[in-house]
Design a protein around this motif. Structure first.
Motif, PDB file in Angstrom:
ATOM      1  N   GLY A 140      -4.160  17.352  11.778  1.00 31.02           N
ATOM      2  CA  GLY A 140      -5.002  16.145  11.038  1.00 31.02           C
ATOM      3  C   GLY A 140      -4.516  15.541  10.155  1.00 31.02           C
ATOM      4  N   HIS A 141      -4.879  16.114   8.754  1.00 34.77           N
ATOM      5  CA  HIS A 141      -4.545  16.638   7.397  1.00 34.77           C
ATOM      6  C   HIS A 141      -3.790  15.441   6.808  1.00 34.77           C
ATOM      7  CE1 HIS A 141      -8.049  18.821   6.962  1.00 34.77           C
ATOM      8  NE2 HIS A 141      -6.949  19.642   7.813  1.00 34.77           N
ATOM      9  N   VAL A 142      -2.831  13.945   7.547  1.00 33.12           N
ATOM     10  CA  VAL A 142      -2.544  13.552   6.751  1.00 33.12           C
ATOM     11  C   VAL A 142      -2.543  11.908   6.882  1.00 33.12           C
ATOM     12  CG1 VAL A 142      -0.631  12.873   9.046  1.00 33.12           C
ATOM     13  CG2 VAL A 142       0.960  13.350   7.218  1.00 33.12           C
ATOM     14  N   GLY A 143      -1.982  10.889   6.136  1.00 32.02           N
ATOM     15  CA  GLY A 143      -2.252   9.434   6.311  1.00 32.02           C
ATOM     16  C   GLY A 143      -3.791   9.185   5.682  1.00 32.02           C
ATOM     17  N   THR A 144      -4.382   8.067   6.078  1.00 28.10           N
ATOM     18  CA  THR A 144      -5.385   7.868   5.164  1.00 28.10           C
ATOM     19  C   THR A 144      -6.032   8.051   6.424  1.00 28.10           C
ATOM     20  OG1 THR A 144      -5.103   6.525   3.646  1.00 28.10           O
ATOM     21  CG2 THR A 144      -6.688   5.858   4.345  1.00 28.10           C
ATOM     22  N   PHE A 145      -7.394   8.332   6.080  1.00 25.88           N
ATOM     23  CA  PHE A 145      -8.691   9.073   7.151  1.00 25.88           C
ATOM     24  C   PHE A 145      -9.599   7.954   6.689  1.00 25.88           C
ATOM     25  CE2 PHE A 145      -7.157  12.774   5.910  1.00 25.88           C
ATOM     26  CZ  PHE A 145      -6.297  12.852   7.775  1.00 25.88           C
ATOM     27  N   VAL A 146     -10.133   7.173   7.764  1.00 27.78           N
ATOM     28  CA  VAL A 146     -11.395   5.588   7.709  1.00 27.78           C
ATOM     29  C   VAL A 146     -12.696   6.137   8.305  1.00 27.78           C
ATOM     30  CG1 VAL A 146     -12.381   4.069   7.755  1.00 27.78           C
ATOM     31  CG2 VAL A 146     -10.470   4.377   7.433  1.00 27.78           C
ATOM     32  N   PRO A 147     -14.000   6.980   8.177  1.00 27.93           N
ATOM     33  CA  PRO A 147     -14.289   7.449   9.276  1.00 27.93           C
ATOM     34  C   PRO A 147     -15.526   6.545   9.686  1.00 27.93           C
ATOM     35  CG  PRO A 147     -15.380   7.080   6.705  1.00 27.93           C
ATOM     36  CD  PRO A 147     -14.198   6.777   6.706  1.00 27.93           C
ATOM     37  N   SER A 155       3.854  -6.804   2.605  1.00 25.48           N
ATOM     38  CA  SER A 155       3.259  -6.216   3.899  1.00 25.48           C
ATOM     39  C   SER A 155       3.081  -4.834   3.878  1.00 25.48           C
ATOM     40  CB  SER A 155       4.770  -6.225   5.425  1.00 25.48           C
ATOM     41  OG  SER A 155       5.603  -5.182   4.899  1.00 25.48           O
ATOM     42  N   GLU A 156       1.975  -4.045   5.407  1.00 21.71           N
ATOM     43  CA  GLU A 156       1.514  -3.129   4.818  1.00 21.71           C
ATOM     44  C   GLU A 156       1.668  -2.211   6.093  1.00 21.71           C
ATOM     45  OE1 GLU A 156      -3.749  -2.242   6.176  1.00 21.71           O
ATOM     46  OE2 GLU A 156      -3.202  -3.982   5.418  1.00 21.71           O
ATOM     47  N   LEU A 157       2.407  -0.801   5.176  1.00 18.79           N
ATOM     48  CA  LEU A 157       2.946   0.679   5.876  1.00 18.79           C
ATOM     49  C   LEU A 157       1.205   0.718   7.153  1.00 18.79           C
ATOM     50  CD1 LEU A 157       4.129   1.514   3.160  1.00 18.79           C
ATOM     51  CD2 LEU A 157       5.764   1.007   5.054  1.00 18.79           C
ATOM     52  N   PRO A 158       1.970   0.893   8.314  1.00 15.76           N
ATOM     53  CA  PRO A 158       0.353   2.144   8.368  1.00 15.76           C
ATOM     54  C   PRO A 158      -0.590   2.686   7.834  1.00 15.76           C
ATOM     55  CG  PRO A 158       2.226   2.337  10.242  1.00 15.76           C
ATOM     56  CD  PRO A 158       2.608   1.572   9.306  1.00 15.76           C
ATOM     57  N   SER A 159      -1.244   3.095   7.884  1.00 20.46           N
ATOM     58  CA  SER A 159      -2.471   4.021   6.898  1.00 20.46           C
ATOM     59  C   SER A 159      -2.582   5.363   7.154  1.00 20.46           C
ATOM     60  CB  SER A 159      -3.075   3.246   6.274  1.00 20.46           C
ATOM     61  OG  SER A 159      -2.813   1.629   5.472  1.00 20.46           O
ATOM     62  N   THR A 160      -3.004   5.101   8.402  1.00 27.41           N
ATOM     63  CA  THR A 160      -3.376   6.271   9.907  1.00 27.41           C
ATOM     64  C   THR A 160      -2.025   7.282  10.252  1.00 27.41           C
ATOM     65  OG1 THR A 160      -4.131   4.812  11.695  1.00 27.41           O
ATOM     66  CG2 THR A 160      -5.554   5.424   9.820  1.00 27.41           C
ATOM     67  N   PHE A 161      -1.761   8.156  10.647  1.00 27.70           N
ATOM     68  CA  PHE A 161      -1.013   8.675  11.393  1.00 27.70           C
ATOM     69  C   PHE A 161      -0.836   8.496  12.673  1.00 27.70           C
ATOM     70  CE2 PHE A 161       0.409  12.016  13.979  1.00 27.70           C
ATOM     71  CZ  PHE A 161       1.924  12.267  13.647  1.00 27.70           C
ATOM     72  N   ASN A 183       0.768  -1.095  -0.053  1.00 28.80           N
ATOM     73  CA  ASN A 183       0.337  -0.288   0.475  1.00 28.80           C
ATOM     74  C   ASN A 183       0.956   0.722   0.250  1.00 28.80           C
ATOM     75  OD1 ASN A 183       0.998  -1.179   2.773  1.00 28.80           O
ATOM     76  ND2 ASN A 183      -0.994   0.838   3.515  1.00 28.80           N
ATOM     77  N   SER A 184       1.950   0.554  -0.455  1.00 30.63           N
ATOM     78  CA  SER A 184       2.578   1.778  -0.751  1.00 30.63           C
ATOM     79  C   SER A 184       2.557   3.613  -1.544  1.00 30.63           C
ATOM     80  CB  SER A 184       4.095   2.039  -1.144  1.00 30.63           C
ATOM     81  OG  SER A 184       4.269   1.218  -2.366  1.00 30.63           O
ATOM     82  N   ASP A 185       1.563   2.897  -2.232  1.00 29.80           N
ATOM     83  CA  ASP A 185       1.348   4.141  -3.154  1.00 29.80           C
ATOM     84  C   ASP A 185      -0.275   5.001  -2.438  1.00 29.80           C
ATOM     85  OD1 ASP A 185       2.824   4.541  -4.837  1.00 29.80           O
ATOM     86  OD2 ASP A 185       2.573   2.762  -6.686  1.00 29.80           O
ATOM     87  N   GLU A 186      -0.508   4.469  -1.539  1.00 27.66           N
ATOM     88  CA  GLU A 186      -1.996   5.167  -0.683  1.00 27.66           C
ATOM     89  C   GLU A 186      -1.935   6.166  -0.884  1.00 27.66           C
ATOM     90  OE1 GLU A 186      -3.757   3.115   3.186  1.00 27.66           O
ATOM     91  OE2 GLU A 186      -3.124   1.585   2.153  1.00 27.66           O
ATOM     92  N   SER A 187      -1.112   7.100   0.202  1.00 30.23           N
ATOM     93  CA  SER A 187      -0.985   8.513   0.593  1.00 30.23           C
ATOM     94  C   SER A 187       0.365   8.513   0.405  1.00 30.23           C
ATOM     95  CB  SER A 187      -2.015   8.431   1.370  1.00 30.23           C
ATOM     96  OG  SER A 187      -1.143   7.638   2.338  1.00 30.23           O
TER      97      SER A 187
END
Length: 491
Positions: A481-488, A271-277, A187-191
């Motif tokens: 908080g405008h960094v990473g992926t946000f999951v509502p 593997s998966e990188l942390p998506s949320t800050f 998921n390196s291209d996620e954000s």
């Protein structure tokens, strides 16, 4: 291994695959499925799932009572209630039927029905976090049959030929205790945040681990995607939970025993990188606080060790620990976010140009590990300076052994969530919650940098305001908080 095929399965060494888990509801099926798909004789491999899950919503399958069962008390229900009373295990109210099964246990049984030798292990007390789970897993009776142990975290997905590409190094080289492989990120291209993480970790694997292995110097175990010789692991003292970096602790003790490690960079494990800050923040706290705290506890052990040369002792204490794990974080934050901005307000403090650009020029080398992201190097430097704030705080907590020194928060991974939320992307603008989004420390440092930049524009002549405004913007972006992926959050 090819020659062993002619001799039958008995020529293959017995391998234990450990998968420690704790509440990873989105990725456990991927990791268990990948481990069960390893190409190895089924009677020469044991998959061991170590489940430390505490969330009832994850640990137990949902069960819907039928209205008829609610209205009628059958003989089976009565017998179950009586047995539960006799065993003093009543919980006050029954939310689950007697046939409830752990979700991960169900997954293990599903693979066992296909002929896979898989074991599901749980423990009543979650002492020692991951180190405790691995230590308890090694106490199982069937582990005595195994020669090697492979460790995969819950989000790691090895290729089917992983064992064929790693085990031979241990079989044919008795002096090697550990074979470490490289992480590959799905998921390196996620954000933009995951791109920054990829740059840092690629440098770690391509340069630090590769060089440490090539010159037979010490390099740390990454805690996953590695193969240990069980006899060497036991010789080093096994797993200890005295810090939150049990993998590095084990590697240090094994290195002091004179055991050798090998890094095989051409073997990659997804593997998966942390998506949320928040998840990344917790991970970086553990990765900075843990080594500093471990240094406090093993420094004298290194000095007193008689099995390693004085040169290796110097390398471990000065280069590996003091410079790479402690000084680098403190220097980056204090110099670039405190001292350098202060020179615009206090003219008596002067920093030569070569001192200001020395470290940024060196950090350009980090970007060479990820050529496709070289154009993002400026963003990477700014983001690393922001994260140096958390790493510096974690380093001092570890050195002083106070506060959150032993805090272990499982790094949240999103797994398949991103593909199930209305297409392939997660909504970027969830409902704003101030308590969850604002980062007070980042905002404070951001205002400090912005003030110094404005002062330099009005009264200074150094020209640092360009850097100060860029760096303050980076702190503000993270602070709001405008960094990473946000999951509502769903109701």
């Amino acid at each position: 291994m090819k020659e062993a095929l002619r001799m039958g399965n008995s020529a293959f060494p017995m391998v234990l695959v450990q998968i420690p888990m704790c509440n990873e509801k989105e990725v456990y099926q991927l990791s268990i499925g990948a481990a069960c798909g390893l190409s190895w004789p089924t009677d020469r491999i044991i998959i061991q799932v170590l489940d430390d899950s505490t969330d009832p919503a994850i640990k137990y399958a949902k069960y819907k009572w039928r209205s008829a069962i609610l209205r009628k008390a059958t003989f089976l229900q009565k017998s179950f209630i009586n047995k539960r009373r006799m065993s003093n295990q009543s919980t006050g109210s029954c939310h689950y039927p007697p046939s409830r099964k752990a979700l991960k246990e169900q997954e293990c049984r599903r693979w066992a029905s296909r002929g896979i030798n898989i074991k599901y292990e749980i423990r009543e007390k979650r002492n020692g976090y991951k180190a405790g789970a691995l230590r308890d897993g090694m106490k199982c009776s069937y582990v005595k049959l195994c020669d090697y142990v492979v460790i995969f975290d819950a989000d790691f997905q090895p290729d089917s030929d992983f064992l064929h590409r790693t085990i031979p190094f241990l079989v044919h080289n008795p002096e090697i205790a550990l074979v470490q492989t490289r992480w590959k990120f799905v998921n390196s291209d996620e954000s933009l945040m995951t791109r920054m993480q990829e740059m840092s970790l690629n440098y770690h694997f391509i340069v630090e681990q590769e060089v440490g292995s090539y010159i037979y110097a010490f390099f740390g175990f990454n805690g996953t995607a590695g193969v240990w010789r069980i006899s060497a692991l036991n010789e080093a003292g096994g797993w200890k939970d005295r810090t939150t970096v049990e993998d590095l602790d084990l590697a240090i003790r094994a290195g002091l025993k004179g055991l050798k490690f090998l890094y095989v960079g051409e073997v990659e494990v997804k593997s998966e990188l942390p998506s949320t800050f928040k998840a990344y923040q917790h991970q970086q706290h553990r990765w900075s606080c843990g080594p500093a705290n471990l240094f406090r506890k093993v420094a004298m052990e290194i000095v007193r060790c008689k099995k390693v040369s004085p040169w290796r002792k110097f390398y471990l204490i000065y280069s590996f620990f003091f410079v790479q794990k402690i000084v680098i974080h403190i220097v980056m934050f204090i110099f670039y976010c405190v001292v350098l901005p202060a020179t615009t307000v206090i003219p008596e403090v002067q920093v030569p140009i070569w001192g200001a650009v020395c470290i940024p020029v060196i950090t350009l080398l980090n970007a060479l590990g990820t050529p496709r992201s070289f154009h993002l190097v400026i963003f990477w430097i700014l983001f690393e300076n922001v994260m140096s704030l958390h790493r510096t705080k974690g380093t001092f907590i570890g050195l002083l052994e106070v506060g959150r020194v032993n805090e272990w928060i499982v790094t949240e991974k999103l797994g398949r969530v991103l593909q199930t939320k209305s297409g392939s992307k997660v909504p970027k603008k969830p409902r704003f919650r101030m308590g969850n989004r604002l980062q007070v420390l980042e905002l404070f440092v951001g205002f400090y940098l912005f003030f110094c930049g404005c002062y330099d524009v009005a009264f200074g002549k150094s020209g640092l305001f360009i850097y100060l405004f860029l760096q303050s913007t980076a702190f503000f972006v993270v602070g709001f908080g405008h960094v990473g992926t946000f999951v509502p959050t769903s109701s």
